[in-house]
Design an enzyme around this catalytic site. Structure first.
Site, PDB file in Angstrom:
ATOM      1  N   LEU A 131     -19.811  41.981   3.165  1.00 41.40           N
ATOM      2  CA  LEU A 131     -20.748  41.577   3.941  1.00 41.40           C
ATOM      3  C   LEU A 131     -21.279  42.685   4.980  1.00 41.40           C
ATOM      4  O   LEU A 131     -20.422  43.477   5.441  1.00 41.40           O
ATOM      5  CB  LEU A 131     -20.268  40.390   4.777  1.00 41.40           C
ATOM      6  CG  LEU A 131     -19.710  39.072   3.937  1.00 41.40           C
ATOM      7  CD1 LEU A 131     -19.232  38.080   4.611  1.00 41.40           C
ATOM      8  CD2 LEU A 131     -21.133  38.542   3.229  1.00 41.40           C
ATOM      9  N   ASP A 132     -22.589  42.866   5.289  1.00 40.75           N
ATOM     10  CA  ASP A 132     -23.155  43.713   6.252  1.00 40.75           C
ATOM     11  C   ASP A 132     -22.337  43.453   7.696  1.00 40.75           C
ATOM     12  O   ASP A 132     -21.825  42.228   7.786  1.00 40.75           O
ATOM     13  CB  ASP A 132     -24.676  43.654   6.374  1.00 40.75           C
ATOM     14  CG  ASP A 132     -25.205  43.884   5.270  1.00 40.75           C
ATOM     15  OD1 ASP A 132     -24.738  44.749   4.266  1.00 40.75           O
ATOM     16  OD2 ASP A 132     -26.405  43.458   5.104  1.00 40.75           O
ATOM     17  N   ARG A 133     -22.104  44.425   8.140  1.00 41.18           N
ATOM     18  CA  ARG A 133     -21.412  44.469   9.516  1.00 41.18           C
ATOM     19  C   ARG A 133     -21.916  43.256  10.450  1.00 41.18           C
ATOM     20  O   ARG A 133     -21.272  42.603  11.030  1.00 41.18           O
ATOM     21  CB  ARG A 133     -21.605  45.732  10.390  1.00 41.18           C
ATOM     22  CG  ARG A 133     -21.078  45.778  11.718  1.00 41.18           C
ATOM     23  CD  ARG A 133     -21.241  47.178  12.309  1.00 41.18           C
ATOM     24  NE  ARG A 133     -20.262  47.290  13.494  1.00 41.18           N
ATOM     25  CZ  ARG A 133     -19.726  48.504  13.841  1.00 41.18           C
ATOM     26  NH1 ARG A 133     -20.263  49.407  13.382  1.00 41.18           N
ATOM     27  NH2 ARG A 133     -18.865  48.387  15.009  1.00 41.18           N
ATOM     28  N   THR A 135     -23.765  40.551   9.296  1.00 38.91           N
ATOM     29  CA  THR A 135     -23.701  39.213   8.698  1.00 38.91           C
ATOM     30  C   THR A 135     -22.578  38.308   8.851  1.00 38.91           C
ATOM     31  O   THR A 135     -21.303  38.980   8.801  1.00 38.91           O
ATOM     32  CB  THR A 135     -23.970  39.368   7.282  1.00 38.91           C
ATOM     33  OG1 THR A 135     -25.183  40.087   6.896  1.00 38.91           O
ATOM     34  CG2 THR A 135     -24.041  38.234   6.631  1.00 38.91           C
TER      35      THR A 135
END
Length: 306
Positions: A131-133, A135
């Protein structure tokens, strides 16, 4: 860690190695770890020969140690689910999954390491996807190489849905975006739609809309870096608050993207599990308040009051 298997008639006569790689679905790497550094017993007796033949009804037990090569950090964790094989946490915005540079701290794997240390668990830490930072939402962590291998043999092993808010109104209530995705340039941590990129497919459904924005339920058929953010920006509907692919927002300090639900079959029991992460407060304020209790099986709401 321990894995038990009672030999059925279909596998009577197979050797220990065939059982491990066959009905138990162990990776070659894990099998070698067990063979050289773990223990193997059949009906309670230690077995050293991987060619040992098994009979119907035999009780095969494989044991091995799991170690996490991370510096444990004691941070609060919102745990959604836990058993002997898996941990599901609700990741907050602003937290990296892995340390990305030497000395980096306060990442999710380090927080999980701290939790395992506090609870006396000797487990591995294997995030099953990224997961993106910024998100938020559900991240599944396997506690062993066995669980990781079982759930990552193909992208379809874990069915995930995201909740997102994008700018503007989409023409169709549901659809599929098919555009290859690749880096903007060599060494640049930014991605774009490009003909020579890797195949990327995103399904979406409108849950609500109004006031110049749309709430979406999204499912990825591929797992490219920044795929959702890149696809909707390319379609002219960047995610609300996305500073990299869209526009800054006066109150939302990140992209409006939340890993909402996860559905999968448990690697040990085969039972189907469904998990859901509560909608974060910042996305509730920007249009998801009435979506917070939305069940994924319900129909869509096409009007949004903000």
């Amino acid at each position: 860690m321990e894995l038990r298997y009672q030999v059925d008639r279909d596998h009577a006569g197979c050797c220990v190695r065939q059982a491990a790689r066959g009905p138990l679905h162990l990776s070659e790497k894990l099998w070698r770890r067990i063979k050289w550094n773990g223990t193997i017993t059949v009906n309670g007796s230690l077995v050293r020969n991987p060619s040992h033949r098994l009979e119907a009804g035999d009780r095969l037990v494989l044991r091995w140690e799991e170690k996490a090569a991370v510096i444990p950090v004691h941070l609060p964790l919102s745990i959604l689910y836990e058993d002997e094989d898996l941990l599901a946490v609700d990741k907050p915005a602003g937290m990296l999954i892995h340390p990305t540079w030497s000395g980096a701290r306060d990442t999710l794997v380090q927080a999980v390491g701290g939790y395992f240390h506090r609870t006396g668990q000797a487990c591995g830490i294997h995030p099953l996807y990224r997961l993106d930072r910024d998100t938020t939402g559900i991240l599944l962590v396997a506690k062993s190489a066995f669980a990781k291998h079982a759930l990552t043999r193909s992208h379809s092993q874990i069915y995930r849905e995201y909740l997102a808010i994008c700018e503007g109104h989409l023409e169709h209530p549901r659809g599929r975006i098919v555009h290859p995705v690749g880096r903007v340039g060599e060494g640049v941590d930014r991605w774009t739609v490009r003909p020579d990129g890797r195949p990327a497919v995103t399904d979406y459904e409108i849950l609500a809309e109004g006031e110049g924005r749309t709430v979406l339920r999204i499912h990825l058929l591929t797992g490219r870096t920044h795929q959702i953010r890149v696809h909707f920006a390319h379609e002219g509907h960047p995610l609300l608050g996305d500073p990299l692919y869209g526009n800054m927002h006066p109150t939302l300090r990140r992209q409006a993207l939340h890993a909402w639900t996860v559905r999968f079959c448990h690697p040990r029991t085969g039972k189907e599990l469904f998990l859901q992460a509560p909608v974060p407060e910042d996305m509730r304020k920007e249009g998801c308040a009435h979506i917070a209790s939305f069940s994924p099986g319900q129909g869509s709401s096409r009007f949004l009051r903000i």
